[in-house]
Design a protein around this motif. Structure first.
Motif, PDB file in Angstrom:
ATOM      1  N   SER A   9       0.812  -1.218   0.000  1.00 24.26           N
ATOM      2  CA  SER A   9       0.000   0.000   0.000  1.00 24.26           C
ATOM      3  C   SER A   9       0.842   1.263   0.000  1.00 24.26           C
ATOM      4  O   SER A   9       0.325   2.358  -0.203  1.00 24.26           O
ATOM      5  N   GLN A  10       2.164   1.125   0.209  1.00 25.96           N
ATOM      6  CA  GLN A  10       3.044   2.294   0.280  1.00 25.96           C
ATOM      7  C   GLN A  10       4.001   2.375  -0.914  1.00 25.96           C
ATOM      8  O   GLN A  10       5.019   3.043  -0.841  1.00 25.96           O
ATOM      9  N   ILE A  11       3.654   1.700  -1.994  1.00 26.15           N
ATOM     10  CA  ILE A  11       4.525   1.712  -3.165  1.00 26.15           C
ATOM     11  C   ILE A  11       4.607   3.128  -3.732  1.00 26.15           C
ATOM     12  O   ILE A  11       3.586   3.728  -4.062  1.00 26.15           O
ATOM     13  N   PRO A  12       5.805   3.681  -3.857  1.00 30.00           N
ATOM     14  CA  PRO A  12       5.936   5.043  -4.396  1.00 30.00           C
ATOM     15  C   PRO A  12       5.695   5.065  -5.902  1.00 30.00           C
ATOM     16  O   PRO A  12       5.798   4.056  -6.596  1.00 30.00           O
ATOM     17  N   LEU A  13       5.383   6.247  -6.427  1.00 25.66           N
ATOM     18  CA  LEU A  13       5.070   6.421  -7.844  1.00 25.66           C
ATOM     19  C   LEU A  13       6.233   6.004  -8.724  1.00 25.66           C
ATOM     20  O   LEU A  13       6.025   5.459  -9.817  1.00 25.66           O
ATOM     21  N   ARG A  14       7.473   6.232  -8.266  1.00 23.35           N
ATOM     22  CA  ARG A  14       8.628   5.904  -9.102  1.00 23.35           C
ATOM     23  C   ARG A  14       8.726   4.407  -9.375  1.00 23.35           C
ATOM     24  O   ARG A  14       9.272   3.976 -10.399  1.00 23.35           O
ATOM     25  N   VAL A  15       8.206   3.579  -8.462  1.00 22.75           N
ATOM     26  CA  VAL A  15       8.213   2.134  -8.692  1.00 22.75           C
ATOM     27  C   VAL A  15       7.324   1.787  -9.880  1.00 22.75           C
ATOM     28  O   VAL A  15       7.681   0.982 -10.744  1.00 22.75           O
ATOM     29  N   TYR A  16       6.138   2.412  -9.942  1.00 26.40           N
ATOM     30  CA  TYR A  16       5.252   2.181 -11.078  1.00 26.40           C
ATOM     31  C   TYR A  16       5.893   2.670 -12.376  1.00 26.40           C
ATOM     32  O   TYR A  16       5.745   2.057 -13.434  1.00 26.40           O
ATOM     33  N   THR A  17       6.609   3.779 -12.299  1.00 22.16           N
ATOM     34  CA  THR A  17       7.272   4.329 -13.487  1.00 22.16           C
ATOM     35  C   THR A  17       8.339   3.372 -14.006  1.00 22.16           C
ATOM     36  O   THR A  17       8.446   3.118 -15.211  1.00 22.16           O
ATOM     37  N   ILE A  18       9.150   2.842 -13.076  1.00 23.66           N
ATOM     38  CA  ILE A  18      10.194   1.884 -13.462  1.00 23.66           C
ATOM     39  C   ILE A  18       9.578   0.622 -14.056  1.00 23.66           C
ATOM     40  O   ILE A  18      10.038   0.100 -15.083  1.00 23.66           O
ATOM     41  N   ALA A  19       8.513   0.137 -13.418  1.00 26.49           N
ATOM     42  CA  ALA A  19       7.859  -1.071 -13.908  1.00 26.49           C
ATOM     43  C   ALA A  19       7.296  -0.861 -15.312  1.00 26.49           C
ATOM     44  O   ALA A  19       7.428  -1.717 -16.187  1.00 26.49           O
ATOM     45  N   ALA A  20       6.670   0.299 -15.542  1.00 26.14           N
ATOM     46  CA  ALA A  20       6.104   0.599 -16.859  1.00 26.14           C
ATOM     47  C   ALA A  20       7.191   0.712 -17.916  1.00 26.14           C
ATOM     48  O   ALA A  20       7.031   0.264 -19.052  1.00 26.14           O
ATOM     49  N   THR A  21       8.313   1.327 -17.530  1.00 28.56           N
ATOM     50  CA  THR A  21       9.432   1.476 -18.468  1.00 28.56           C
ATOM     51  C   THR A  21      10.000   0.120 -18.863  1.00 28.56           C
ATOM     52  O   THR A  21      10.269  -0.146 -20.036  1.00 28.56           O
ATOM     53  N   LEU A  22      10.197  -0.749 -17.890  1.00 29.20           N
ATOM     54  CA  LEU A  22      10.720  -2.081 -18.173  1.00 29.20           C
ATOM     55  C   LEU A  22       9.741  -2.901 -19.008  1.00 29.20           C
ATOM     56  O   LEU A  22      10.147  -3.671 -19.889  1.00 29.20           O
ATOM     57  N   ALA A  23       8.440  -2.748 -18.733  1.00 25.52           N
ATOM     58  CA  ALA A  23       7.443  -3.465 -19.530  1.00 25.52           C
ATOM     59  C   ALA A  23       7.466  -2.979 -20.976  1.00 25.52           C
ATOM     60  O   ALA A  23       7.373  -3.776 -21.912  1.00 25.52           O
ATOM     61  N   ALA A  24       7.602  -1.646 -21.173  1.00 22.30           N
ATOM     62  CA  ALA A  24       7.670  -1.101 -22.531  1.00 22.30           C
ATOM     63  C   ALA A  24       8.909  -1.595 -23.261  1.00 22.30           C
ATOM     64  O   ALA A  24       8.865  -1.915 -24.452  1.00 22.30           O
ATOM     65  N   LEU A  25      10.034  -1.680 -22.531  1.00 16.87           N
ATOM     66  CA  LEU A  25      11.263  -2.202 -23.125  1.00 16.87           C
ATOM     67  C   LEU A  25      11.087  -3.668 -23.521  1.00 16.87           C
ATOM     68  O   LEU A  25      11.526  -4.092 -24.598  1.00 16.87           O
ATOM     69  N   ALA A  26      10.429  -4.431 -22.660  1.00 16.95           N
ATOM     70  CA  ALA A  26      10.189  -5.844 -22.961  1.00 16.95           C
ATOM     71  C   ALA A  26       9.310  -5.988 -24.194  1.00 16.95           C
ATOM     72  O   ALA A  26       9.543  -6.853 -25.046  1.00 16.95           O
ATOM     73  N   PHE A  27       8.287  -5.128 -24.331  1.00 20.02           N
ATOM     74  CA  PHE A  27       7.426  -5.149 -25.512  1.00 20.02           C
ATOM     75  C   PHE A  27       8.246  -4.897 -26.777  1.00 20.02           C
ATOM     76  O   PHE A  27       8.072  -5.555 -27.795  1.00 20.02           O
ATOM     77  N   THR A  28       9.137  -3.892 -26.711  1.00 16.58           N
ATOM     78  CA  THR A  28       9.944  -3.539 -27.879  1.00 16.58           C
ATOM     79  C   THR A  28      10.872  -4.684 -28.269  1.00 16.58           C
ATOM     80  O   THR A  28      11.003  -5.025 -29.453  1.00 16.58           O
ATOM     81  N   LEU A  29      11.522  -5.277 -27.284  1.00 16.26           N
ATOM     82  CA  LEU A  29      12.418  -6.399 -27.561  1.00 16.26           C
ATOM     83  C   LEU A  29      11.649  -7.590 -28.119  1.00 16.26           C
ATOM     84  O   LEU A  29      12.118  -8.279 -29.032  1.00 16.26           O
ATOM     85  N   TRP A  30      10.463  -7.831 -27.573  1.00 19.52           N
ATOM     86  CA  TRP A  30       9.633  -8.914 -28.083  1.00 19.52           C
ATOM     87  C   TRP A  30       9.234  -8.637 -29.529  1.00 19.52           C
ATOM     88  O   TRP A  30       9.349  -9.514 -30.383  1.00 19.52           O
ATOM     89  N   GLU A  31       8.766  -7.456 -29.805  1.00 22.43           N
ATOM     90  CA  GLU A  31       8.282  -7.098 -31.141  1.00 22.43           C
ATOM     91  C   GLU A  31       9.364  -7.252 -32.206  1.00 22.43           C
ATOM     92  O   GLU A  31       9.089  -7.726 -33.317  1.00 22.43           O
ATOM     93  N   ARG A  32      10.589  -6.885 -31.872  1.00 24.07           N
ATOM     94  CA  ARG A  32      11.659  -6.862 -32.872  1.00 24.07           C
ATOM     95  C   ARG A  32      12.533  -8.110 -32.886  1.00 24.07           C
ATOM     96  O   ARG A  32      13.015  -8.514 -33.953  1.00 24.07           O
ATOM     97  N   TYR A  33      12.754  -8.715 -31.725  1.00 19.03           N
ATOM     98  CA  TYR A  33      13.760  -9.764 -31.664  1.00 19.03           C
ATOM     99  C   TYR A  33      13.293 -11.075 -31.028  1.00 19.03           C
ATOM    100  O   TYR A  33      13.452 -12.140 -31.625  1.00 19.03           O
ATOM    101  N   ILE A  34      12.744 -11.015 -29.819  1.00 17.60           N
ATOM    102  CA  ILE A  34      12.540 -12.216 -29.022  1.00 17.60           C
ATOM    103  C   ILE A  34      11.612 -13.210 -29.700  1.00 17.60           C
ATOM    104  O   ILE A  34      11.830 -14.429 -29.629  1.00 17.60           O
ATOM    105  N   TRP A  35      10.573 -12.734 -30.384  1.00 16.34           N
ATOM    106  CA  TRP A  35       9.609 -13.640 -31.002  1.00 16.34           C
ATOM    107  C   TRP A  35      10.271 -14.523 -32.061  1.00 16.34           C
ATOM    108  O   TRP A  35       9.771 -15.609 -32.371  1.00 16.34           O
ATOM    109  N   LYS A  36      11.429 -14.090 -32.623  1.00 21.16           N
ATOM    110  CA  LYS A  36      12.114 -14.853 -33.668  1.00 21.16           C
ATOM    111  C   LYS A  36      12.920 -16.021 -33.124  1.00 21.16           C
ATOM    112  O   LYS A  36      13.262 -16.939 -33.876  1.00 21.16           O
ATOM    113  N   TRP A  37      13.250 -15.986 -31.833  1.00 19.51           N
ATOM    114  CA  TRP A  37      14.101 -17.029 -31.277  1.00 19.51           C
ATOM    115  C   TRP A  37      13.436 -18.390 -31.426  1.00 19.51           C
ATOM    116  O   TRP A  37      12.229 -18.549 -31.209  1.00 19.51           O
TER     117      TRP A  37
END
Length: 223
Positions: A38-66
């Motif tokens: 219940s005390q998760i700071p906003l920056r944690v959500y920001t980091i999580a969203a950034t990492l999720a967006a990075l994972a989406f990009t890597l999946w879209e361009r590279y990971i799905w081909k493996w």
């Protein structure tokens, strides 16, 4: 009834991956910081969203081909230039048929999008819509709609037109892509592409003259 196309399959996987990453990162960072959920700071959500967006990009361009990933999804890898021939049903005014036309297509493929550009010595087509479809019998087919623009020197006998094409991805090495097409000029025909190259060619002349083509292997287990 056909199964969902590549876009829907991959979108579902991406959503699950994104939710999992965001949740995992949020929990890990929270516990490392010694705070309650219940005390998760906003920056944690920001980091999580950034990492999720990075994972989406890597999946879209590279990971799905493996290969291990494609063993799971079953999606064939058809990106590259395919070389073969087009057999037209068109009958000339003198009653003669058109001989097989050397043809190449370039396929651009990501996790959620696919485009097809077809080249012959006289024209080039551009995709308006394309998709990979998994049929109930397990076969994959590449289907696309296009606009074909002939070279200026042949437009007196070959007008700009629209059409649709569909090729099946072979189930054994060497079978390549095979299918058919039809146009709004009321012509149709067959398409056969037994050769493949990872190189992107921009014209029929360069693709048809190149030496770097080999037996097609678009299958999950081959590359």
């Amino acid at each position: 009834m056909a199964k969902p196309g590549i876009g829907k399959v991959m979108d579902g996987i991406k959503v699950r991956i994104g939710i999992g990453i965001a949740a995992l990162v949020g929990l890990v960072l929270t516990f490392l910081a010694g705070q309650g959920v219940s005390q998760i700071p906003l920056r944690v959500y920001t980091i999580a969203a950034t990492l999720a967006a990075l994972a989406f990009t890597l999946w879209e361009r590279y990971i799905w081909k493996w290969k291990p990933v494609r063993y799971f999804t079953g999606v064939p890898l058809v990106v590259g230039t395919w070389r073969g021939e087009l057999l037209s049903s068109y009958v000339r005014p003198d009653g003669s048929s058109v001989p097989p036309i050397p043809t190449a297509i370039y396929v651009s493929q990501s996790a959620s999008k696919i485009t097809v550009t077809l080249f012959t010595g006289e024209s080039k087509s551009v995709t308006e819509h394309a998709k990979l479809i998994n049929d109930p019998d397990g076969r994959w087919r590449l289907s696309w709609q296009y606009v074909n623009t002939p070279r200026p020197g042949v437009r007196d006998r070959s007008e700009r037109h629209r059409g649709a094409a569909e090729v099946y991805v072979g189930s054994q090495p060497g079978e390549g892509l095979e299918g058919a097409y039809f146009t709004d000029r009321r012509t149709d025909g067959e398409l056969r592409f037994p050769e493949w190259s990872p190189v992107r060619y921009g014209s029929a002349d360069s693709a048809l003259a190149a030496d770097g083509f080999s037996t097609a292997t678009p299958f999950v287990g081959d590359r």
